[in-house]
Design a protein around this motif. Structure first.
Motif, PDB file in Angstrom:
ATOM      1  N   GLN A  26      26.495   9.255  54.992  1.00 59.62           N
ATOM      2  CA  GLN A  26      26.261  10.491  54.247  1.00 59.62           C
ATOM      3  C   GLN A  26      24.827  10.946  54.533  1.00 59.62           C
ATOM      4  O   GLN A  26      23.871  10.364  54.046  1.00 59.62           O
ATOM      5  CB  GLN A  26      26.447  10.267  52.739  1.00 59.62           C
TER       6      GLN A  26
ATOM      7  N   ASP B  48      22.314   7.272  48.077  1.00 61.60           N
ATOM      8  CA  ASP B  48      22.501   6.495  49.302  1.00 61.60           C
ATOM      9  C   ASP B  48      23.982   6.169  49.493  1.00 61.60           C
ATOM     10  O   ASP B  48      24.568   5.437  48.696  1.00 61.60           O
ATOM     11  CB  ASP B  48      21.698   5.186  49.240  1.00 61.60           C
TER      12      ASP B  48
ATOM     13  N   TYR C  30      26.132  20.309  54.250  1.00 63.28           N
ATOM     14  CA  TYR C  30      26.188  19.025  53.559  1.00 63.28           C
ATOM     15  C   TYR C  30      27.151  19.140  52.378  1.00 63.28           C
ATOM     16  O   TYR C  30      26.992  20.005  51.515  1.00 63.28           O
ATOM     17  CB  TYR C  30      24.800  18.630  53.036  1.00 63.28           C
TER      18      TYR C  30
ATOM     19  N   LYS D  41      21.454  13.076  54.386  1.00 63.48           N
ATOM     20  CA  LYS D  41      20.751  13.790  53.319  1.00 63.48           C
ATOM     21  C   LYS D  41      20.073  15.035  53.892  1.00 63.48           C
ATOM     22  O   LYS D  41      19.529  14.996  54.997  1.00 63.48           O
ATOM     23  CB  LYS D  41      19.702  12.869  52.685  1.00 63.48           C
TER      24      LYS D  41
ATOM     25  N   TYR E 199      12.306  18.098  45.784  1.00 70.83           N
ATOM     26  CA  TYR E 199      13.191  17.531  44.773  1.00 70.83           C
ATOM     27  C   TYR E 199      13.167  18.319  43.460  1.00 70.83           C
ATOM     28  O   TYR E 199      14.198  18.591  42.872  1.00 70.83           O
ATOM     29  CB  TYR E 199      12.817  16.077  44.487  1.00 70.83           C
TER      30      TYR E 199
ATOM     31  N   HIS F 207      23.097  14.906  46.552  1.00 74.07           N
ATOM     32  CA  HIS F 207      23.084  14.732  48.005  1.00 74.07           C
ATOM     33  C   HIS F 207      22.152  13.607  48.447  1.00 74.07           C
ATOM     34  O   HIS F 207      22.211  13.180  49.606  1.00 74.07           O
ATOM     35  CB  HIS F 207      22.658  16.036  48.689  1.00 74.07           C
ATOM     36  N   PHE F 208      21.282  13.127  47.549  1.00 76.73           N
ATOM     37  CA  PHE F 208      20.312  12.103  47.928  1.00 76.73           C
ATOM     38  C   PHE F 208      20.720  10.701  47.495  1.00 76.73           C
ATOM     39  O   PHE F 208      19.964   9.741  47.656  1.00 76.73           O
ATOM     40  CB  PHE F 208      18.928  12.475  47.374  1.00 76.73           C
TER      41      PHE F 208
END
Length: 348
Positions: A137, A133, A308, A139, A162, A130-131
């Protein structure tokens, strides 16, 4: 051997090669400062004739595919291997033979280039995908709840940072992806059956045939009973009418999918109530399922959740997510020793 030197990091030189080989897809990707430059996947068609992944055949195919796949990833990214800052690879969980191919290759390449080696937990990577770039989108903000749903895993994870994660619910037997695939196999659908079942379900009545939801702990899952219920249902109905499946295929698929999706959402709702966190991120191959995506959209609208869902190419097994974790670990100095070994069972 000369000591591995961690390169001095700045905004222009973080470039990580990710390698994924946990099951039957050989994948390699290059990430630079959070942006994916290439994401190459070689799928293995040989398993289709067996109706499931054959571990020995998978590991042999990885051996054939890994060099050309890594080469293609570097070429597509327009990156020379000497520009790489680190090599990230899937250590586990997964099929041991498949993992060994990726682990051995990554270790050899990292040693040959004298750059850091970074081990990655496959399930953690599904969450941290999900992180990556991506335009438009968003995050997720910490803390959030992640539901990882795939052919081998079903988990609800409380993600505090994280690399600070806690599994608060998981399957006690089979994974949701297996429930989809085995149900599809019972219905005579081709492998992999999950996506085929999903497509047929969109044309059927989800309330046509009720199936039981397994009863286990508040946030845990179980799918073995559901698979058995589908099997007995099909056997009973085909004894009464040999053409039953053919004549009711869309409705059966829709009913199975409805039951599974409702079951997943029941658990997610309990997790939100228990934790007080309404930010939900999903990952894993089953997150491509249209029924699950639709249910999450409705939950966002009706319950005020913030949901998400990654791009489709980052849902199934891929190396972009491995490279993403590699970058995050490299930035924090979380480097692996070259004596690291593959782990078929590798918890978060």
């Amino acid at each position: 051997m000369h000591p591995i030197i961690v390169p001095e990091l700045n905004s222009s030189n973080i470039c990580v090669l990710g390698i994924e080989s946990s099951c039957d897809d050989t994948a390699a990707a290059v990430i630079q400062n959070g942006r994916i430059l290439s994401n190459v996947i070689a799928t293995q068609k040989i398993h289709e004739e067996y109706g499931g992944v054959v571990p020995e055949l998978a590991s042999r195919a990885h051996q054939q595919n890994i060099v050309p796949v890594v080469h293609q990833a570097l070429v597509k990214a327009n990156i020379d291997k000497k520009q790489l800052s680190a090599i990230a690879f899937t250590r586990g969980p997964g099929l041991m033979g498949s993992l060994l191919v990726g682990t051995s290759f990554a270790k050899s390449l990292a040693m040959g280039l004298n750059i850091p080696l970074i081990e990655v937990n496959h399930m953690q990577a599904h969450i941290l995908a999900h992180f990556i770039d991506e335009p438009e989108q968003e995050k997720p903000e910490f803390p959030f709840l992640a539901m990882t749903i795939s052919g081998g895993h079903t988990q609800i994870v409380l993600v505090k940072d994280y690399f600070e994660m806690e599994v608060i619910g998981q399957t006690l037997d089979d994974a949701v992806g297996e429930a989809f695939d085995k149900s599809a196999k019972i219905l005579g659908l081709p492998y992999p059956g999950g996506p085929v079942l999903d497509k047929l379900a969109q044309e059927g009545d989800p309330l046509a045939f009720p199936f039981p939801k397994p009863q286990v702990g508040p946030l845990d899952f179980s799918f073995s009973g559901l698979k058995t219920a589908v099997l007995y249902f099909v056997q009973k109905k085909t004894q009464e009418d040999p053409n039953f499946v053919e004549n009711n295929l869309n409705d059966i698929c829709a009913s199975i999918q409805y039951t599974i999706v409702e079951y997943l959402m029941d658990k997610l709702k309990k997790a939100v109530k228990t934790t007080g966190i309404n930010r939900i991120a999903i990952g894993g191959g089953v997150s491509a399922n249209s029924g699950i995506r639709r249910a999450l959209e409705l939950a966002s609208k009706d319950l005020g959740w913030k949901t998400y869902v990654p791009k489709f190419e980052f849902c199934t097994d891929n190396a972009a997510m491995i490279a993403m974790v590699g970058q995050l670990k490299l930035e924090r100095g979380l480097i692996s020793d070259t004596s690291v070994t593959a782990k078929a069972r590798f918890s978060l």
